[in-house]
Write a protein that holds these residues in place. Structure first.
Motif, PDB file in Angstrom:
ATOM      1  N   LYS A 131       0.747  -1.203  -0.007  1.00  0.00           N
ATOM      2  CA  LYS A 131       0.120  -0.057   0.071  1.00  0.00           C
ATOM      3  C   LYS A 131       0.997   1.238  -0.087  1.00  0.00           C
ATOM      4  CE  LYS A 131      -4.157   1.975   2.332  1.00  0.00           C
ATOM      5  NZ  LYS A 131      -4.995   1.856   3.199  1.00  0.00           N
ATOM      6  N   ASN A 132       0.533   2.087  -0.913  1.00  0.00           N
ATOM      7  CA  ASN A 132       1.409   3.392  -0.994  1.00  0.00           C
ATOM      8  C   ASN A 132       0.356   4.403  -0.123  1.00  0.00           C
ATOM      9  OD1 ASN A 132       2.332   5.945  -1.651  1.00  0.00           O
ATOM     10  ND2 ASN A 132       2.651   5.537  -3.730  1.00  0.00           N
ATOM     11  N   TYR A 133       0.968   4.767   0.932  1.00  0.00           N
ATOM     12  CA  TYR A 133      -0.051   5.579   1.971  1.00  0.00           C
ATOM     13  C   TYR A 133      -0.194   6.820   1.403  1.00  0.00           C
ATOM     14  CZ  TYR A 133       0.309   1.608   4.972  1.00  0.00           C
ATOM     15  OH  TYR A 133       0.020   0.274   5.668  1.00  0.00           O
ATOM     16  N   ARG A 134       0.693   7.688   0.547  1.00  0.00           N
ATOM     17  CA  ARG A 134       0.571   8.850   0.050  1.00  0.00           C
ATOM     18  C   ARG A 134      -0.671   8.769  -1.082  1.00  0.00           C
ATOM     19  NH1 ARG A 134       6.820  10.387  -1.496  1.00  0.00           N
ATOM     20  NH2 ARG A 134       7.550   9.949   0.711  1.00  0.00           N
ATOM     21  N   THR A 135      -0.601   7.855  -1.810  1.00  0.00           N
ATOM     22  CA  THR A 135      -1.826   7.856  -2.651  1.00  0.00           C
ATOM     23  C   THR A 135      -3.000   7.081  -2.184  1.00  0.00           C
ATOM     24  OG1 THR A 135      -0.906   5.911  -3.909  1.00  0.00           O
ATOM     25  CG2 THR A 135      -0.234   8.407  -4.588  1.00  0.00           C
ATOM     26  N   ASN A 136      -2.792   6.329  -1.261  1.00  0.00           N
ATOM     27  CA  ASN A 136      -3.769   5.516  -0.591  1.00  0.00           C
ATOM     28  C   ASN A 136      -4.271   4.275  -1.596  1.00  0.00           C
ATOM     29  OD1 ASN A 136      -5.154   4.306   1.698  1.00  0.00           O
ATOM     30  ND2 ASN A 136      -7.025   5.790   1.373  1.00  0.00           N
ATOM     31  N   LYS A 137      -3.389   3.952  -2.485  1.00  0.00           N
ATOM     32  CA  LYS A 137      -3.720   2.738  -3.490  1.00  0.00           C
ATOM     33  C   LYS A 137      -2.790   1.553  -2.984  1.00  0.00           C
ATOM     34  CE  LYS A 137      -4.841   5.822  -7.271  1.00  0.00           C
ATOM     35  NZ  LYS A 137      -4.704   6.028  -8.522  1.00  0.00           N
ATOM     36  N   GLN A 138      -3.512   0.464  -3.466  1.00  0.00           N
ATOM     37  CA  GLN A 138      -2.643  -0.961  -3.545  1.00  0.00           C
ATOM     38  C   GLN A 138      -1.864  -1.156  -4.739  1.00  0.00           C
ATOM     39  OE1 GLN A 138      -2.797  -1.627  -0.032  1.00  0.00           O
ATOM     40  NE2 GLN A 138      -3.141  -3.960  -0.549  1.00  0.00           N
ATOM     41  N   THR A 139      -0.839  -1.376  -4.825  1.00  0.00           N
ATOM     42  CA  THR A 139       0.156  -1.922  -5.990  1.00  0.00           C
ATOM     43  C   THR A 139       0.431  -3.402  -5.832  1.00  0.00           C
ATOM     44  OG1 THR A 139       1.195   0.219  -5.766  1.00  0.00           O
ATOM     45  CG2 THR A 139       2.162  -1.203  -7.153  1.00  0.00           C
ATOM     46  N   LEU A 140       0.150  -4.097  -6.807  1.00  0.00           N
ATOM     47  CA  LEU A 140       0.714  -5.443  -7.000  1.00  0.00           C
ATOM     48  C   LEU A 140       1.745  -5.932  -7.476  1.00  0.00           C
ATOM     49  CD1 LEU A 140      -0.920  -8.306  -6.631  1.00  0.00           C
ATOM     50  CD2 LEU A 140      -1.851  -8.244  -8.684  1.00  0.00           C
ATOM     51  N   PHE A 141       2.424  -6.418  -7.016  1.00  0.00           N
ATOM     52  CA  PHE A 141       3.576  -7.236  -7.576  1.00  0.00           C
ATOM     53  C   PHE A 141       3.974  -8.633  -7.720  1.00  0.00           C
ATOM     54  CE2 PHE A 141       4.533  -3.397  -5.153  1.00  0.00           C
ATOM     55  CZ  PHE A 141       5.329  -2.583  -5.512  1.00  0.00           C
ATOM     56  N   LEU A 142       4.885  -9.014  -8.522  1.00  0.00           N
ATOM     57  CA  LEU A 142       4.853 -10.575  -8.891  1.00  0.00           C
ATOM     58  C   LEU A 142       6.394 -10.660  -8.746  1.00  0.00           C
ATOM     59  CD1 LEU A 142       4.105 -13.121  -9.942  1.00  0.00           C
ATOM     60  CD2 LEU A 142       4.162 -12.382 -12.432  1.00  0.00           C
ATOM     61  N   LYS A 143       6.726 -11.549  -7.969  1.00  0.00           N
ATOM     62  CA  LYS A 143       8.288 -12.133  -7.999  1.00  0.00           C
ATOM     63  C   LYS A 143       8.591 -13.305  -8.418  1.00  0.00           C
ATOM     64  CE  LYS A 143      10.398 -11.340  -3.998  1.00  0.00           C
ATOM     65  NZ  LYS A 143      10.826 -11.555  -2.582  1.00  0.00           N
ATOM     66  N   ILE A 144       9.256 -13.459  -9.630  1.00  0.00           N
ATOM     67  CA  ILE A 144       9.580 -14.760 -10.145  1.00  0.00           C
ATOM     68  C   ILE A 144      10.952 -15.211  -9.978  1.00  0.00           C
ATOM     69  CG2 ILE A 144       9.278 -15.889 -12.543  1.00  0.00           C
ATOM     70  CD1 ILE A 144       7.372 -13.627 -13.436  1.00  0.00           C
ATOM     71  N   ILE A 145      11.122 -16.249  -9.637  1.00  0.00           N
ATOM     72  CA  ILE A 145      12.318 -16.961  -9.443  1.00  0.00           C
ATOM     73  C   ILE A 145      12.592 -17.849 -10.878  1.00  0.00           C
ATOM     74  CG2 ILE A 145      14.065 -18.340  -8.239  1.00  0.00           C
ATOM     75  CD1 ILE A 145      12.814 -17.090  -5.685  1.00  0.00           C
ATOM     76  N   LEU A 146      13.489 -17.835 -11.958  1.00  0.00           N
ATOM     77  CA  LEU A 146      13.808 -18.473 -12.911  1.00  0.00           C
ATOM     78  C   LEU A 146      15.058 -19.491 -12.472  1.00  0.00           C
ATOM     79  CD1 LEU A 146      12.809 -15.696 -14.552  1.00  0.00           C
ATOM     80  CD2 LEU A 146      12.167 -17.585 -15.814  1.00  0.00           C
ATOM     81  N   GLN A 147      15.387 -20.715 -12.946  1.00  0.00           N
ATOM     82  CA  GLN A 147      16.737 -21.345 -12.906  1.00  0.00           C
ATOM     83  C   GLN A 147      16.776 -22.232 -14.081  1.00  0.00           C
ATOM     84  OE1 GLN A 147      16.144 -24.164  -9.438  1.00  0.00           O
ATOM     85  NE2 GLN A 147      16.865 -22.639  -7.969  1.00  0.00           N
ATOM     86  N   ASN A 148      18.314 -22.002 -14.365  1.00  0.00           N
ATOM     87  CA  ASN A 148      18.807 -23.030 -15.317  1.00  0.00           C
ATOM     88  C   ASN A 148      19.950 -23.888 -15.032  1.00  0.00           C
ATOM     89  OD1 ASN A 148      19.649 -20.189 -15.849  1.00  0.00           O
ATOM     90  ND2 ASN A 148      20.780 -21.178 -17.528  1.00  0.00           N
ATOM     91  N   TYR A 149      20.169 -25.080 -15.668  1.00  0.00           N
ATOM     92  CA  TYR A 149      21.070 -25.985 -14.963  1.00  0.00           C
ATOM     93  C   TYR A 149      22.085 -25.955 -16.094  1.00  0.00           C
ATOM     94  CZ  TYR A 149      17.220 -27.007 -11.974  1.00  0.00           C
ATOM     95  OH  TYR A 149      16.227 -26.792 -11.284  1.00  0.00           O
ATOM     96  N   GLU A 150      23.472 -26.175 -15.583  1.00  0.00           N
ATOM     97  CA  GLU A 150      24.441 -26.668 -16.441  1.00  0.00           C
ATOM     98  C   GLU A 150      25.107 -27.724 -15.799  1.00  0.00           C
ATOM     99  OE1 GLU A 150      28.919 -24.667 -17.569  1.00  0.00           O
ATOM    100  OE2 GLU A 150      26.790 -23.387 -17.913  1.00  0.00           O
ATOM    101  N   LYS A 151      25.675 -28.961 -16.648  1.00  0.00           N
ATOM    102  CA  LYS A 151      26.269 -29.955 -16.129  1.00  0.00           C
ATOM    103  C   LYS A 151      27.766 -29.425 -15.562  1.00  0.00           C
ATOM    104  CE  LYS A 151      26.602 -34.669 -16.130  1.00  0.00           C
ATOM    105  NZ  LYS A 151      26.293 -35.230 -15.078  1.00  0.00           N
ATOM    106  N   ALA A 152      28.008 -29.635 -14.422  1.00  0.00           N
ATOM    107  CA  ALA A 152      29.187 -29.368 -13.835  1.00  0.00           C
ATOM    108  C   ALA A 152      30.471 -30.224 -14.351  1.00  0.00           C
ATOM    109  CB  ALA A 152      29.319 -29.818 -12.369  1.00  0.00           C
ATOM    110  N   LYS A 153      31.465 -29.693 -14.502  1.00  0.00           N
ATOM    111  CA  LYS A 153      32.626 -30.399 -15.069  1.00  0.00           C
ATOM    112  C   LYS A 153      33.762 -30.811 -14.136  1.00  0.00           C
ATOM    113  CE  LYS A 153      31.844 -27.618 -19.147  1.00  0.00           C
ATOM    114  NZ  LYS A 153      31.995 -26.226 -19.459  1.00  0.00           N
TER     115      LYS A 153
END
Length: 153
Positions: A131-153
């Motif tokens: 909530k932004n108390y100055r404007t008195n509005k709710q703001t929606l957020f999305l946190k995404i965690i992405l992963q990729n893999y690589e074979k260890a050498k």
């Protein structure tokens, strides 16, 4: 009766034991075949999971490019540095990005990333609001965690 006790009894017991040993031997042969098949499956999966060797920075740039081409109504709030975790068999690269926007735009982008972004996989997503108390509005957020893999050498 005496001949049964001296010969037939031992012969029947030996025959029974021979059948048991044959069954164990057959299951052992089957186990080796199963083990060989499982090892081949593991090699194929390792190659599939760790087969891509794009640099982590390049993947992060591709994520940003993908998001910016999909929806211009979203704001990228933050993107964390690439987190690298080394396992005995794999290098795991994690990218975390935080977006701001409407629910419809955020859910649509999350769906697009899961279905069409092939260089990394979504492992976590979290919606939250502030909530932004100055404007008195709710703001929606999305946190995404992405992963990729690589074979260890």
């Amino acid at each position: 009766m005496a001949s049964y006790k001296k010969t037939f009894k031992h012969t029947l017991a030996a025959k029974k034991e021979l059948n048991q040993v044959k069954q164990k031997l057959a299951s052992t042969d089957n186990s080796f075949n199963n083990l060989y098949a499982l090892k081949n499956d593991i090699k194929a999966l390792d190659k599939l999971i760790g087969g891509r060797s794009l640099s982590p920075i390049h993947v992060q740039q591709k994520i940003l490019d993908f998001i910016s081409k999909k929806d211009i109504t979203l704001n990228i709030v933050s993107i964390e540095d690439v987190h690298i975790y080394r396992d005995e068999e794999f290098l795991i690269y994690s990218n975390q990005i935080e977006l701001e926007g409407s629910y419809e735009a955020l859910i649509k982008l999350l769906y697009e990333i899961e279905k069409n972004f092939k260089d990394s996989r979504v492992v976590s997503s979290e919606f939250y609001s502030k909530k932004n108390y100055r404007t008195n509005k709710q703001t929606l957020f999305l946190k995404i965690i992405l992963q990729n893999y690589e074979k260890a050498k």
